[in-house]
Design an enzyme around this catalytic site. Structure first.
Site, PDB file in Angstrom:
ATOM      1  N   HIS A  86       0.835  -1.218   0.000  1.00 33.58           N
ATOM      2  CA  HIS A  86       0.000   0.000   0.000  1.00 33.58           C
ATOM      3  C   HIS A  86       0.865   1.262   0.000  1.00 33.58           C
ATOM      4  CE1 HIS A  86      -3.303  -2.731   1.189  1.00 33.58           C
ATOM      5  NE2 HIS A  86      -2.365  -3.274   1.936  1.00 33.58           N
TER       6      HIS A  86
ATOM      7  N   SER B 270      14.078  22.307 -16.149  1.00 36.80           N
ATOM      8  CA  SER B 270      12.842  23.034 -16.402  1.00 36.80           C
ATOM      9  C   SER B 270      13.183  24.373 -17.038  1.00 36.80           C
ATOM     10  CB  SER B 270      12.103  23.244 -15.077  1.00 36.80           C
ATOM     11  OG  SER B 270      11.321  24.433 -15.131  1.00 36.80           O
TER      12      SER B 270
ATOM     13  N   LYS C  80      15.401  22.422 -11.122  1.00 29.91           N
ATOM     14  CA  LYS C  80      14.739  21.140 -11.386  1.00 29.91           C
ATOM     15  C   LYS C  80      15.599  20.120 -12.115  1.00 29.91           C
ATOM     16  CE  LYS C  80      10.551  20.495 -11.403  1.00 29.91           C
ATOM     17  NZ  LYS C  80       9.687  19.683 -10.560  1.00 29.91           N
TER      18      LYS C  80
ATOM     19  N   GLU D  95       9.138   8.915 -16.946  1.00 29.68           N
ATOM     20  CA  GLU D  95       7.718   9.281 -17.080  1.00 29.68           C
ATOM     21  C   GLU D  95       7.191   8.933 -18.471  1.00 29.68           C
ATOM     22  OE1 GLU D  95       6.953  13.418 -15.656  1.00 29.68           O
ATOM     23  OE2 GLU D  95       8.951  13.190 -14.821  1.00 29.68           O
TER      24      GLU D  95
END
Ligand code: ARG
Length: 482
Positions: free
Chosen positions: A155, A276, A282, A289
Site C-alpha cells: 500500500h 525546467s 529542477k 515518465e
C-alpha cells in the site's frame, strides 16, 4: 493501370487510392517481402512451375530491387498501393515479362500473411534480446548492492525490511516471464501461410515444405482460409508487449518515486533527466515518465487490433491491413523503452545511507516482534495484538520499537527475553530463510540461478536467430541448391 485493373474501365479515384494505400507503413516489410518472393521463386523452379531461366532472372532482378530499396532509391509514393505491388512492378521494369510469373501460385493475401509472420518472428528475437539486456542490468545492480537494506512496501506504506537486491530481482522475474511468453507466441508465429493463395489453396503442384524450409519455418499452415485471415499471432504478440509495457511502467513509477527528495533512495543519471525552462533547480525524471506514458499506446494497440478482427467474416478482408501500424508501433515502443530503461538501471546511483535507515522506520520491524512471541508459543494473532499495543505506546512517546528496553518489553509480555531488545533490519531479512525469501543467502542463490537462466535464454535466442534465413543467401545461392 493497377495489377488488378483488367476488369476496370476507369482508374481509382485519387482520394480512394490515397485512402487505401498502405505503402507508407508496409514499406518496412520489404526485406521480408523479398525473402518470401525469393523462397517462392526457388520452390517454383524446383517444382518445374518456372523454368530455371525465368527463376534466375527473377532472383537477379529481386537482388537489384533489394539494393535499390536498401539505398532508398525506389519511389514509395501512394500510387504504388503497397510494398508487394511496388516490388513486383519494379521487377517488371528490370526483367520484363518473367516478372509476371513470380506471382504464380501466390496471392497478395498469403503473401502479406507471410510477410507479417516473418516480421513478427524477427521482432520476437529483438524483443527477447532487449529483455535479456535489461535483466542483465538488474543482475549487475543487484550484484553490486547485494546486502543493501531498504523498506519493502505494501500500500506504499513501510511494511518489512527487504534487500534492495531482492527488489531488483523481482524485475528479473517479470522480464523472464515476458521472454517466455514471447517464445510461446513464437510457437504459433512459426508457421508458413504461403500456398494458401487467395483463400482456397493453389492449383499448382507446389512444395510448401520446401518453402517452409527455405524460410526457416517449422510448420506449414493446415487450413488455407484460416491462414490468410488469421492475425491472432499478432494479437497475442501485442498482449505480450502490453504486459512488458505494464512491467516497465511499474519500474518507471518506482524510479520516479524513489528519486524524489521525499524518498531519496536513488539518483537517476543526469543524462536521463531534464531541466525546467522556468525552475532552475529542477531535475525531472522525464524519460521514466515517458516510458510510463507510452504504456497507453501499447495497451491501445492491442485493443485496436482485437476490434479490427472481431467483426470480420472469413477469409481475407481489407480491414486486415490495419494490423500493421498498431503492431509496428508496439514493437518499436517496447524495444526502445526496454533500451532506455536498461541504460537508466545501469546508471542508477543507490543511496544506501537513506535506504538503510528507512528500512526500519515506521515500525517496519513490528512483524518481527510478533513473530518473536509466536515462536515462543503465543498464537500469532495474540502476538499481533500485543505488538500493536507496543506500537501504540511508542507512537505516543516518539520512540521506535528498537529503542524499547527489556523492562519495557517485559511489561507487556513476559515472553520477551534479552535477545528481543533492539532487533535490527539485518535480523529481519536474515530470518526470511525460505526459498524465494529476502534472506541474503536466498537472494544470493536466486541471483546465481537467474544468471544461469539468462545464459540459457541467450543460447535460446541464438538458436532462434540461427533459424532465420538470410535474404542475401536466398537471392544469391545457385538455384539447384534446395
Ligand atoms: N496491403 C494489403 C494488406 O496489408 C495487402 C494485401 C492486399 N490483398 C488484397 N486482396 N487487397 O493487407
Amino acid at each position: 493501370m493497377k495489377q488488378w485493373g483488367g476488369r476496370f474501365t476507369s482508374s481509382a479515384a485519387p482520394s480512394a487510392e490515397a485512402f487505401g494505400a498502405s505503402i507508407s507503413f508496409d514499406c518496412r516489410l520489404w526485406p521480408f517481402d523479398l525473402m518470401g518472393s525469393a523462397a517462392h521463386c526457388r520452390m517454383l523452379a524446383h517444382t518445374n512451375i518456372l523454368t530455371p531461366r525465368d527463376a534466375q532472372s527473377i532472383l537477379d532482378g529481386l537482388g537489384i530491387v533489394a539494393n535499390e530499396l536498401a539505398a532508398g532509391q525506389l519511389d514509395l509514393s501512394e500510387k504504388w498501393e503497397d510494398i508487394h505491388t511496388r516490388v513486383e512492378s519494379r521487377l517488371g521494369e528490370l526483367i520484363g515479362a518473367a516478372a509476371g510469373r513470380l506471382h504464380t501460385a501466390r496471392s497478395r493475401n498469403d503473401q502479406v500473411a507471410l510477410d507479417v509472420r516473418l516480421f513478427a518472428r524477427a521482432a520476437i528475437a529483438d524483443e527477447i534480446d532487449a529483455l535479456i539486456g535489461i535483466q542483465r542490468a538488474f543482475l549487475d545492480l543487484a550484484g553490486s548492492n547485494m546486502e543493501v537494506l531498504m523498506p519493502g512496501f505494501t500500500h506504499l506504506q513501510h511494511a518489512q525490511p527487504v534487500l534492495f537486491s531482492h527488489h531488483m530481482l523481482a524485475y528479473v522475474e517479470m522480464f523472464d516471464r515476458d521472454a517466455a511468453r514471447l517464445l510461446d507466441c513464437h510457437e504459433r508465429t512459426d508457421v508458413l501461410p504461403l500456398g494458401s493463395g487467395a483463400l482456397a489453396g493453389v492449383p499448382y503442384p507446389i512444395d510448401r515444405q520446401m518453402t517452409a524450409r527455405l524460410l526457416g519455418f517449422s510448420r506449414i499452415s493446415l487450413n488455407s482460409i484460416d491462414a490468410v485471415s488469421d492475425r491472432d499471432f499478432v494479437a497475442e504478440h501485442l498482449a505480450a508487449l502490453a504486459l512488458i509495457a505494464m512491467h516497465l511502467s511499474r519500474l518507471a513509477e518506482e524510479l520516479v518515486l524513489w528519486s524524489t527528495a521525499e524518498f531519496g533512495f536513488v539518483t537517476i543519471d543526469e543524462g536521463y533527466t531534464t531541466g525546467s525552462s522556468i525552475m532552475p533547480q529542477k531535475r525531472n525524471p522525464d524519460l521514466a515518465e515517458l516510458v510510463r506514458g507510452k504504456t497507453g499506446r501499447v495497451f491501445g494497440h492491442l485493443f485496436s487490433l482485437l476490434t479490427t478482427l472481431k467483426g470480420q467474416p472469413l477469409a481475407y478482408n481489407k480491414d486486415l491491413q490495419e494490423d500493421k501500424e498498431a503492431f509496428f508501433d508496439s514493437v518499436d515502443t517496447i524495444t526502445a523503452s526496454l533500451g532506455i530503461m536498461k541504460e537508466m538501471v545501469q546508471g542508477l546511483q543507490v543511496h544506501v545511507e537513506t535506504t538503510g535507515p528507512s528500512a526500519v522506520s515506521q515500525f517496519a520491524l513490528a512483524t518481527d516482534y510478533a513473530d518473536y512471541l509466536a515462536k515462543k508459543g503465543l498464537p500469532f494473532r495474540e502476538a499481533h495484538g500485543i505488538v500493536g499495543q507496543l506500537v501504540k505506546t511508542c507512537e505516543a512517546d516518539g520512540r521506535r520499537l528498537e529503542d524499547l528496553s527489556l523492562e519495557d518489553l517485559q511489561a507487556i509480555s513476559p515472553l520477551f527475553e534479552s535477545d528481543a531488545v533492539s532487533l535490527s533490519a539485518h535480523d529481519a531479512v536474515a530470518a526470511r530463510q525460505v526459498p524465494g525469501g529476502t534472506a541474503p543467502d536466498q537472494v544470493r542463490s536466486a541471483h546465481t540461478a537467474a544468471h544461469s537462466r539468462l545464459a540459457e535464454r541467450t543460447a535460446q535466442l541464438a538458436r532462434l536467430r540461427a533459424g532465420f534465413p538470410s535474404l542475401e543467401t536466398l537471392l544469391t545461392r545457385p538455384l539447384d541448391v534446395t
